[in-house]
Design a protein around this motif. Structure first.
Motif, PDB file in Angstrom:
ATOM      1  N   VAL A   1      92.075  47.868  51.259  1.00  0.00           N
ATOM      2  CA  VAL A   1      90.897  47.798  50.385  1.00  0.00           C
ATOM      3  C   VAL A   1      90.376  46.361  50.334  1.00  0.00           C
ATOM      4  O   VAL A   1      89.164  46.123  50.391  1.00  0.00           O
ATOM      5  N   ALA A   2      91.298  45.398  50.276  1.00  0.00           N
ATOM      6  CA  ALA A   2      90.875  43.990  50.228  1.00  0.00           C
ATOM      7  C   ALA A   2      90.107  43.602  51.491  1.00  0.00           C
ATOM      8  O   ALA A   2      89.114  42.887  51.433  1.00  0.00           O
ATOM      9  N   VAL A   3      90.561  44.124  52.632  1.00  0.00           N
ATOM     10  CA  VAL A   3      89.857  43.836  53.886  1.00  0.00           C
ATOM     11  C   VAL A   3      88.477  44.499  53.867  1.00  0.00           C
ATOM     12  O   VAL A   3      87.462  43.866  54.215  1.00  0.00           O
ATOM     13  N   ALA A   4      88.431  45.747  53.428  1.00  0.00           N
ATOM     14  CA  ALA A   4      87.148  46.462  53.356  1.00  0.00           C
ATOM     15  C   ALA A   4      86.177  45.716  52.447  1.00  0.00           C
ATOM     16  O   ALA A   4      84.989  45.572  52.752  1.00  0.00           O
ATOM     17  N   ARG A   5      86.700  45.221  51.339  1.00  0.00           N
ATOM     18  CA  ARG A   5      85.852  44.489  50.390  1.00  0.00           C
ATOM     19  C   ARG A   5      85.265  43.239  51.045  1.00  0.00           C
ATOM     20  O   ARG A   5      84.071  42.959  50.926  1.00  0.00           O
ATOM     21  N   ALA A   6      86.122  42.504  51.766  1.00  0.00           N
ATOM     22  CA  ALA A   6      85.637  41.279  52.414  1.00  0.00           C
ATOM     23  C   ALA A   6      84.607  41.607  53.487  1.00  0.00           C
ATOM     24  O   ALA A   6      83.582  40.936  53.608  1.00  0.00           O
ATOM     25  N   VAL A   7      84.882  42.662  54.256  1.00  0.00           N
ATOM     26  CA  VAL A   7      83.939  43.051  55.314  1.00  0.00           C
ATOM     27  C   VAL A   7      82.577  43.378  54.714  1.00  0.00           C
ATOM     28  O   VAL A   7      81.535  43.000  55.250  1.00  0.00           O
ATOM     29  N   SER A   8      82.580  44.061  53.556  1.00  0.00           N
ATOM     30  CA  SER A   8      81.302  44.464  52.957  1.00  0.00           C
ATOM     31  C   SER A   8      80.525  43.257  52.435  1.00  0.00           C
ATOM     32  O   SER A   8      79.331  43.342  52.205  1.00  0.00           O
ATOM     33  N   ARG A   9      81.206  42.142  52.228  1.00  0.00           N
ATOM     34  CA  ARG A   9      80.545  40.980  51.622  1.00  0.00           C
ATOM     35  C   ARG A   9      80.224  39.862  52.594  1.00  0.00           C
ATOM     36  O   ARG A   9      79.409  39.007  52.300  1.00  0.00           O
ATOM     37  N   ALA A  10      80.948  39.814  53.716  1.00  0.00           N
ATOM     38  CA  ALA A  10      80.840  38.639  54.583  1.00  0.00           C
ATOM     39  C   ALA A  10      79.491  38.602  55.281  1.00  0.00           C
ATOM     40  O   ALA A  10      79.122  39.527  55.984  1.00  0.00           O
TER      41      ALA A  10
ATOM     42  N   LEU B   1      90.769  35.613  56.267  1.00  0.00           N
ATOM     43  CA  LEU B   1      91.808  36.616  56.016  1.00  0.00           C
ATOM     44  C   LEU B   1      93.159  35.924  55.952  1.00  0.00           C
ATOM     45  O   LEU B   1      93.645  35.405  56.957  1.00  0.00           O
ATOM     46  N   ASP B   2      93.767  35.898  54.761  1.00  0.00           N
ATOM     47  CA  ASP B   2      95.066  35.242  54.595  1.00  0.00           C
ATOM     48  C   ASP B   2      96.152  36.318  54.636  1.00  0.00           C
ATOM     49  O   ASP B   2      96.322  37.056  53.675  1.00  0.00           O
TER      50      ASP B   2
ATOM     51  N   ALA C   1      83.402  35.376  52.727  1.00  0.00           N
ATOM     52  CA  ALA C   1      84.196  36.409  52.045  1.00  0.00           C
ATOM     53  C   ALA C   1      85.661  36.202  52.400  1.00  0.00           C
ATOM     54  O   ALA C   1      85.988  35.881  53.537  1.00  0.00           O
ATOM     55  N   THR C   2      86.525  36.395  51.418  1.00  0.00           N
ATOM     56  CA  THR C   2      87.929  36.022  51.609  1.00  0.00           C
ATOM     57  C   THR C   2      88.868  37.132  51.164  1.00  0.00           C
ATOM     58  O   THR C   2      88.673  37.743  50.118  1.00  0.00           O
ATOM     59  N   VAL C   3      89.886  37.370  51.977  1.00  0.00           N
ATOM     60  CA  VAL C   3      91.006  38.221  51.556  1.00  0.00           C
ATOM     61  C   VAL C   3      92.141  37.260  51.228  1.00  0.00           C
ATOM     62  O   VAL C   3      92.680  36.613  52.106  1.00  0.00           O
ATOM     63  N   TYR C   4      92.470  37.152  49.945  1.00  0.00           N
ATOM     64  CA  TYR C   4      93.536  36.231  49.546  1.00  0.00           C
ATOM     65  C   TYR C   4      94.894  36.866  49.769  1.00  0.00           C
ATOM     66  O   TYR C   4      95.026  38.095  49.741  1.00  0.00           O
ATOM     67  N   GLN C   5      95.883  35.991  49.940  1.00  0.00           N
ATOM     68  CA  GLN C   5      97.237  36.475  50.209  1.00  0.00           C
ATOM     69  C   GLN C   5      97.745  37.345  49.055  1.00  0.00           C
ATOM     70  O   GLN C   5      98.457  38.310  49.270  1.00  0.00           O
ATOM     71  N   ASP C   6      97.355  36.980  47.818  1.00  0.00           N
ATOM     72  CA  ASP C   6      97.861  37.774  46.685  1.00  0.00           C
ATOM     73  C   ASP C   6      96.966  38.974  46.368  1.00  0.00           C
ATOM     74  O   ASP C   6      97.233  39.726  45.436  1.00  0.00           O
ATOM     75  N   LEU C   7      95.917  39.167  47.168  1.00  0.00           N
ATOM     76  CA  LEU C   7      95.057  40.353  47.069  1.00  0.00           C
ATOM     77  C   LEU C   7      94.543  40.617  45.668  1.00  0.00           C
ATOM     78  O   LEU C   7      94.554  41.758  45.191  1.00  0.00           O
ATOM     79  N   ALA C   8      94.142  39.545  44.982  1.00  0.00           N
ATOM     80  CA  ALA C   8      93.703  39.686  43.593  1.00  0.00           C
ATOM     81  C   ALA C   8      92.714  40.837  43.434  1.00  0.00           C
ATOM     82  O   ALA C   8      91.669  40.865  44.078  1.00  0.00           O
ATOM     83  N   MET C   9      93.083  41.779  42.607  1.00  0.00           N
ATOM     84  CA  MET C   9      92.238  42.943  42.363  1.00  0.00           C
ATOM     85  C   MET C   9      92.337  43.333  40.903  1.00  0.00           C
ATOM     86  O   MET C   9      93.358  43.078  40.273  1.00  0.00           O
ATOM     87  N   ALA C  10      91.318  43.953  40.395  1.00  0.00           N
ATOM     88  CA  ALA C  10      91.373  44.407  39.009  1.00  0.00           C
ATOM     89  C   ALA C  10      92.090  45.754  38.988  1.00  0.00           C
ATOM     90  O   ALA C  10      91.552  46.751  39.475  1.00  0.00           O
TER      91      ALA C  10
END
Ligand SMILES: Nc1ncnc2c1ncn2[C@@H]1O[C@H](COP(=O)(O)OP(=O)(O)OP(=O)(O)O)[C@@H](O)[C@H]1O
Ligand SMILES: [Mg+2]
Length: 262
Positions: A162-171, A177-178, A87-96
């Protein structure tokens, strides 16, 4: 015996990636063990994000291989990497931006409504919101009152959380984490660092990219230094100073040695 014993969790070898004339990643080699936090540091443009994007499947490398638990990872596929537990948190935090916080967290892993509605592919919004709120709670995140708010309405720091939470839920295996704390205040940064510790305790591998060198020295088990698209040094944080790490990042040491030799 565990068949993966002795095999590192992640092994990336000889990854290369160019963008036209720009050789962004010339030589990417990395090993991460289970329960280990490996930091990648380097100056702006050193190739850190390119490197992790090749591991996470967001970029297809021009050369090289990635192994997870000794098994070759299909390259250039975010889905393959996610399925393998990365699971990855990208630097640009791509989110919808038009989807809610909860939907962003569970996007593509949405909780399906049980029964016929579930088979029709409807998402159980209520369960998803409850899970998202519980996850925020677990992570100690209190700045975000409403998980049904659309992601586009969040501040930069809230989006990062939120991006960190998302990665945590998936990893399941590895979390990358970038720059996860770039937009965060002191308290939220500490939450992310605590989360990194929790992930490590759970036996996951953690790759952390950060320009916050004092924090890196605090949290990392190993520090990998990149310069001009290459991994040029690897150091243990114990006894290291920020100044020494910076000199490795900038190549001042080798320059000093070269001028001393001439
Ligand atoms: N999609 C792209 N197209 C063209 N060039 C790119 C692309 N992505 C990265 N680059 C170039 O590749 C090099 C490495 O970029 P990268 O983003 O990997 O650096 P970084 O170490 O993550 O830097 P930073 O600390 O600023 O985030 C830079 O010269 C950058 O301009
Ligand atoms: Mg970057």
């Amino acid at each position: 015996m565990n068949p993966t014993e002795g095999t590192p969790l992640l092994r990336a070898c000889g990854l290369k990636k160019s963008f036209g004339q720009v050789e962004a990643l010339r030589e990417g080699n990395l090993i991460v063990n289970r329960g280990e936090v490996v930091a990648i540091v380097g100056d702006n443009g050193a190739g850190k994000s390119t490197f992790i994007s090749c591991i996470a499947g967001a970029l297809r490398p021009d050369a090289g291989e990635v192994f997870l638990n000794g098994n070759p990872l299909e390259l250039g596929s975010i889905h393959a990497a996610m399925r393998a537990g990365i699971a990855t948190v990208y630097q640009d935090l791509a989110m919808a931006p038009e989807l809610s916080v909860a939907e962003n967290i569970f996007l593509s892993t949405e909780l399906r409504r049980r029964g016929i509605a579930g088979r029709l592919g409807l998402v159980d919004q209520k369960a998803m919101r409850a899970r998202a709120a519980a996850l925020m709670d677990e992570l100690g995140i209190t700045t975000l009152a409403d998980v049904s708010a659309v992601a586009g309405s969040l501040s930069g720091g809230q989006r990062q959380v939120v991006a960190v939470a998302r990665a945590v839920s998936r990893a399941g295996q590895l979390i990358i984490l970038d720059e996860p704390t770039a937009a965060l205040g002191a308290r939220q940064s500490q939450i992310v660092l605590d989360t990194i510790h929790t992930m490590r305790e759970r036996g996951l591998g953690v790759v952390l990219i950060s320009h916050d060198l004092p924090r890196v020295l605090e949290v990392a088990d190993r520090i990998v230094v990149m310069r001009f698209g290459r991994v040029v040094a690897e150091v243990a944080p114990r006894g290291q100073t920020v100044r020494h790490i910076v000199s490795l990042m900038l190549g001042e040491e080798s320059a000093a040695k070269e001028s001393a030799a001439s």
